[in-house]
Scaffold this motif. Structure first.
Motif, short mmCIF file in Angstrom:
data_model
loop_
_atom_site.label_atom_id
_atom_site.label_comp_id
_atom_site.label_asym_id
_atom_site.label_seq_id
_atom_site.Cartn_x
_atom_site.Cartn_y
_atom_site.Cartn_z
N GLU A 22 9.91 -6.58 -25.27
CA GLU A 22 8.99 -5.62 -24.33
C GLU A 22 8.10 -6.70 -23.36
O GLU A 22 7.81 -6.36 -22.27
CB GLU A 22 8.31 -4.87 -25.27
CG GLU A 22 9.11 -3.70 -25.75
CD GLU A 22 8.21 -2.86 -26.87
OE1 GLU A 22 7.04 -3.08 -26.98
OE2 GLU A 22 8.96 -1.70 -27.07
N GLU A 121 2.19 -4.31 -15.16
CA GLU A 121 2.29 -3.63 -16.40
C GLU A 121 1.84 -4.50 -17.34
O GLU A 121 1.43 -4.04 -18.46
CB GLU A 121 4.10 -3.30 -16.54
CG GLU A 121 4.72 -2.59 -15.71
CD GLU A 121 5.16 -2.79 -14.43
OE1 GLU A 121 5.64 -1.94 -13.75
OE2 GLU A 121 4.80 -4.30 -14.24
N ASP A 124 -1.94 -3.91 -17.29
CA ASP A 124 -2.01 -2.39 -17.95
C ASP A 124 -2.03 -2.81 -19.34
O ASP A 124 -3.00 -2.02 -19.97
CB ASP A 124 -1.32 -1.44 -17.27
CG ASP A 124 -1.24 -1.13 -15.94
OD1 ASP A 124 -2.41 -1.55 -15.34
OD2 ASP A 124 -0.61 -0.26 -15.47
N TRP A 125 -0.96 -3.36 -19.82
CA TRP A 125 -0.91 -3.50 -21.37
C TRP A 125 -2.06 -4.19 -22.04
O TRP A 125 -2.73 -3.60 -22.99
CB TRP A 125 0.42 -4.05 -21.59
CG TRP A 125 0.77 -4.07 -23.11
CD1 TRP A 125 1.69 -3.18 -23.85
CD2 TRP A 125 0.37 -5.03 -24.20
NE1 TRP A 125 1.24 -3.39 -25.08
CE2 TRP A 125 0.73 -4.50 -25.34
CE3 TRP A 125 -0.58 -6.10 -24.08
CZ2 TRP A 125 0.44 -5.15 -26.37
CZ3 TRP A 125 -0.68 -6.70 -25.08
CH2 TRP A 125 -0.28 -6.50 -26.36
N THR A 129 -5.10 -2.43 -24.44
CA THR A 129 -5.13 -3.20 -25.91
C THR A 129 -6.53 -3.76 -26.00
O THR A 129 -7.09 -3.36 -27.14
CB THR A 129 -3.95 -4.32 -26.04
OG1 THR A 129 -2.92 -3.74 -25.71
CG2 THR A 129 -4.15 -4.90 -27.39
#
Length: 155
Positions: A22, A121, A124-125, A129
């Protein structure tokens, strides 16, 4: 018993493999994590409110802290188990740490990610978190359940 241990090890390995895949899709690798940590903490030190709090706590220990933070973020991103620290304990008793510093930390972290994240992405992750981690730390360090007791509230 042995098959239970092997099953657990296989499950942990599968979680790590999935996390690595991922992260790879969104452009996250160890080099990015290193760049993020180095850039962010350079900005923390220059921040008029965050810098003095961090530097007072970490003076003379910045290289160790940087390694620890790289290990922490690597462990979080790749589910590697590389980080074995205790974040709440590490933040207890830090001079001049107040709940209002956490939004400032998050804002600086987010702005840093705007500049260095390889993809939206990834940005944003890491932001999502960090927000969960900051909320957890804030609650652990500053929340007093007695303040939410309806019997203690005055109207």
């Amino acid at each position: 018993m042995n098959s239970e241990i092997q099953g657990r090890a296989a499950h942990i390995a599968a979680i790590r493999e999935k996390a690595e895949a991922e992260m790879k899709v969104i452009g996250v690798d160890e080099a990015f994590i290193s760049k993020l940590v180095e850039t962010f903490y350079g900005r923390v030190l220059a921040h008029p409110e965050l810098g003095p709090v961090f530097d007072a706590r970490l003076s003379g220990r910045w290289p160790e802290h940087m390694q620890k933070m790289k290990s922490f973020w690597s462990s979080v991103a790749f589910r590697s188990g590389a980080y074995g620290g205790k974040p709440v304990r590490a933040h207890l008793g830090v001079a001049n740490m107040t709940p209002d510093l956490f939004p400032k930390w998050l804002s600086l972290f987010s702005r840093t990610l705007e500049d260095v994240a390889p993809t939206p992405e990834a940005r944003d992750w890491f932001v999502a978190t960090a927000e969960r981690i900051a909320k957890s730390l804030t609650l652990s360090l500053f929340y007093n359940p007695a303040l939410d007791d309806p019997a203690k509230k005055t109207g």
